[in-house]
Structure formats: C-alpha cells, structure tokens
Design an enzyme around this catalytic site. Structure first.
Site, short mmCIF file in Angstrom:
data_model
loop_
_atom_site.label_atom_id
_atom_site.label_comp_id
_atom_site.label_asym_id
_atom_site.label_seq_id
_atom_site.Cartn_x
_atom_site.Cartn_y
_atom_site.Cartn_z
N GLN A 1 -0.87 -2.29 2.65
CA GLN A 1 -0.74 -0.87 2.96
C GLN A 1 0.45 -0.64 3.88
O GLN A 1 1.23 0.30 3.69
CB GLN A 1 -2.03 -0.36 3.63
CG GLN A 1 -1.97 1.10 4.04
CD GLN A 1 -1.91 2.04 2.85
OE1 GLN A 1 -2.70 1.93 1.93
NE2 GLN A 1 -0.97 2.98 2.86
N ARG B 1 2.49 1.89 -2.68
CA ARG B 1 1.65 0.70 -2.80
C ARG B 1 2.09 -0.10 -4.02
O ARG B 1 2.19 -1.32 -3.98
CB ARG B 1 0.16 1.08 -2.96
CG ARG B 1 -0.48 1.74 -1.75
CD ARG B 1 -0.58 0.82 -0.57
NE ARG B 1 -1.33 -0.40 -0.86
CZ ARG B 1 -2.66 -0.51 -0.84
NH1 ARG B 1 -3.41 0.51 -0.52
NH2 ARG B 1 -3.24 -1.67 -1.08
N1 CP Z 1 -5.45 2.70 1.06
C1 CP Z 1 -6.22 1.89 0.31
O1 CP Z 1 -6.25 0.68 0.45
O2 CP Z 1 -6.95 2.56 -0.63
P1 CP Z 1 -8.10 1.96 -1.56
O3 CP Z 1 -9.28 1.67 -0.66
O4 CP Z 1 -8.39 3.07 -2.54
O5 CP Z 1 -7.61 0.72 -2.22
#
Ligand code: CP
Ligand code: NVA
Length: 307
Positions: free
Chosen positions: A132, A292
């Site tokens: 992230q 991402r």
């Molecule tokens: N920000 C993130 O990791 O989202 P998810 O939990 O949807 O993978």
C-alpha cells in the site's frame, strides 16, 4: 532471494527502483504496450483476511505481466486447518514462482519467507502494509512532483498503515508526523527502526497526540480506518477514543492549502474522515487504489523476474 516483507528491509535505492519501474509500467499499460515480464510464472495469493484492492490488483497485475495468479483462501487450503507454515512453504515452493500473503501475524510472513525457496510479498499483516505504501509514494510523487523534503501527516490509529508509512516516507526523505491517541500509539520498535532509517536520509519523525500539530505544514494528510480487520469487537470503544482524530474540513484546512488527502481504503465516511474531505477536490484516494496495480507489478518484477 528478494522478498517484500517490510519496507525497512528495502534500501532507498530499492524503493526508488520500484517507483521508477511502476511509473514505466503504468505508462506502458496506458499506451497499450505489452510488457510480459513474468511470462509463464505463477503467483499464489494466500488470504486469511478480506480484500478488494489487494486481491484484484495482484491478479490483474500478474495477468498484464503475462503470468498467472492463484487465489488461495486460508479457509480452503490446509493452512487454515492447522498444516504448518513450514510445510506450506516447502510445498508451495515446488509449484509456484512467488507467494503473496495477507494474514495476521508478521512472524508468519517472515517464517513463510524463511522456510520457502521462492519470493514472498507481504499483502498486509497486523503490523505492516508495505505494498500500500509503495502505491501511496507513487501517488505522492505524481501529485507533489518530488518526495524528499515534503511532509506527510498521518492522523488516527497507530496501526499497520502508520508503521509502513513511517518506513516508506523517511526512506524517501519525507518528513512524517503521526498523531494518535496515547493508548493507540505506534509500536515502539517500529518507531525506533524508522528513526534509524530517517537518520540516513535527513528526514524527521514527529510522534504526537495532537492532530493539529501533525497536520500543520503538511503536503499530504493520511488517515485509515479506526477499526482494522480483526478488531471488530473493539469498535464501540475505538470510535469514542478516536473522534478527536477525525480528518474533517477544519483539520484539513490546517495543512498546506494545496495539501492532498490520502486513505488506503476501505474508508468509513463520517468516522475517520468526513465526506467533504474524502470526496473533495484534493482527495487522491482512487489514484492510490489504481497505483496498487502499478506498484505491485513493479514489486513482482523485482522479486520474481529474471535477475
Ligand atoms: N487498501 C487495501 O489493502 O485494500 P483491500 O483490503 O481491499 O485489499
Ligand atoms: N488498517 C487496515 C488497513 C486495510 C487495508 C486493516 O488492517 O484492516
């Protein structure tokens, strides 16, 4: 063997290489230029927690790189019934070219990497969320131009996001201020390690309980849910403690006038952030979500690609 377990393990140069490659892959993807850098390779994706962004972006990213991704819910594989990480690592290493894992304990990710013979990528633990933060740094680079010398304020829970932001920001020479309630401060060992990293780049770290102090002079304001996955039982208590840490228009106005707003998502409008801020003109949340894909493609090429 190159893994991505924590951004603390990656050098400044590694992070810069990931951001540069991510930007290149993003541009190629948008221009329709094929980049099958992982042709014929398979990534296994172990999930012990829910996910939208991580699951979809890794799977699509692998497809765009010419490879294949396998979704492995821990409910469905023997790991969830008590098979050891040791045996899981040994077996999966015989089939796969890399593993992405989202789970609770950071130690389990480290053990998977230690026992297996293939690269391991941390897709979130209770302690860290490095993928992230690489996407966030790419987003900040796009919006702020350069990272070194800029300031990011993180307001909210001293959680996995706060920890990985500490490592990622200071390794890129960004100053970071983290404001949390005293009872939900960042892990002391993580802060110590980030301080050591900061000394190498000249970045500064401010740890405070005061959200106003944190956001003053910030080029970017970041928050995350107050109730992370696995903490559902603490929801009522946390909402009470965290209410002074909401990122609303008043708090956001104390950052630089051009400051951008970031959130890893999923977000809970009306709790950690108001609608006016997250849906406002300076919110870059969907760029982060898109990035991402590009950042993780770079990570997969760097860890799983031909050397
Ligand atoms: N920000 C993130 O990791 O989202 P998810 O939990 O949807 O993978
Ligand atoms: N801190 C959050 C991040 C979700 C992407 C959690 O761990 O649930």
């Amino acid at each position: 063997m190159k893994h991505l377990l924590s951004l603390h393990d990656w050098t400044q140069e590694d992070i810069q290489e990931a951001l540069t490659l991510a930007a290149k892959l993003k541009q190629e993807q948008k221009a329709g230029i094929p980049h099958p850098l992982l042709q014929g390779k398979t990534l296994g994706m172990i999930f012990s927690k829910s996910s939208t962004r991580t699951r979809v972006s890794f799977e699509v990213g692998m497809y765009q790189l010419g490879g294949h991704a396998l979704f492995l819910s821990s409910n469905d594989i023997q790991l969830g019934r008590g098979e050891t990480i040791h045996d899981t690592a040994k077996v999966l290493s015989r089939y796969l070219d890399g593993i992405m894992i989202r789970t609770f304990r950071q130690e389990d990710v480290e053990e998977l990497a230690a026992q297996g013979t293939i690269p391991v990528i941390n897709g979130l633990t209770d302690l860290l969320h490095p993928c992230q933060v690489l996407a966030d740094l790419l987003t900040l680079q796009e919006h702020l131009g350069t990272l070194a010398g800029k300031k990011l304020a993180y307001v909210g829970d001293g959680n996995n996001m706060a920890h990985s932001l500490l490592f990622g920001c200071v390794k890129c020479g960004m100053d970071i201020a983290v404001a949390t309630p005293a009872a939900y401060a960042c892990d002391a060992d993580i802060v110590k390690k980030a301080m050591e990293d900061a000394q190498k780049t000249g970045a500064t770290i401010t740890i405070t309980e005061d959200p106003v102090e944190a956001v003053q002079g910030a080029h970017a304001v970041y928050t995350d849910t107050w109730v992370s996955m696995g903490q559902e039982a603490e929801k009522e208590e946390k909402i009470k403690v965290f209410s002074p840490y909401q990122v609303n228009e008043e708090l956001f106005s104390m950052a630089k006038p051009e400051a951008v707003f970031l959130h890893c998502l999923p977000a809970y409008r009306g709790l950690e952030v108001t609608e006016a801020v997250i849906d406002g003109p300076r919110s870059v949340i969907f760029d982060e979500a898109e990035n991402r894909l590009h950042a993780q493609k770079a990570v997969m090429v760097m860890t799983m690609g031909e050397k």
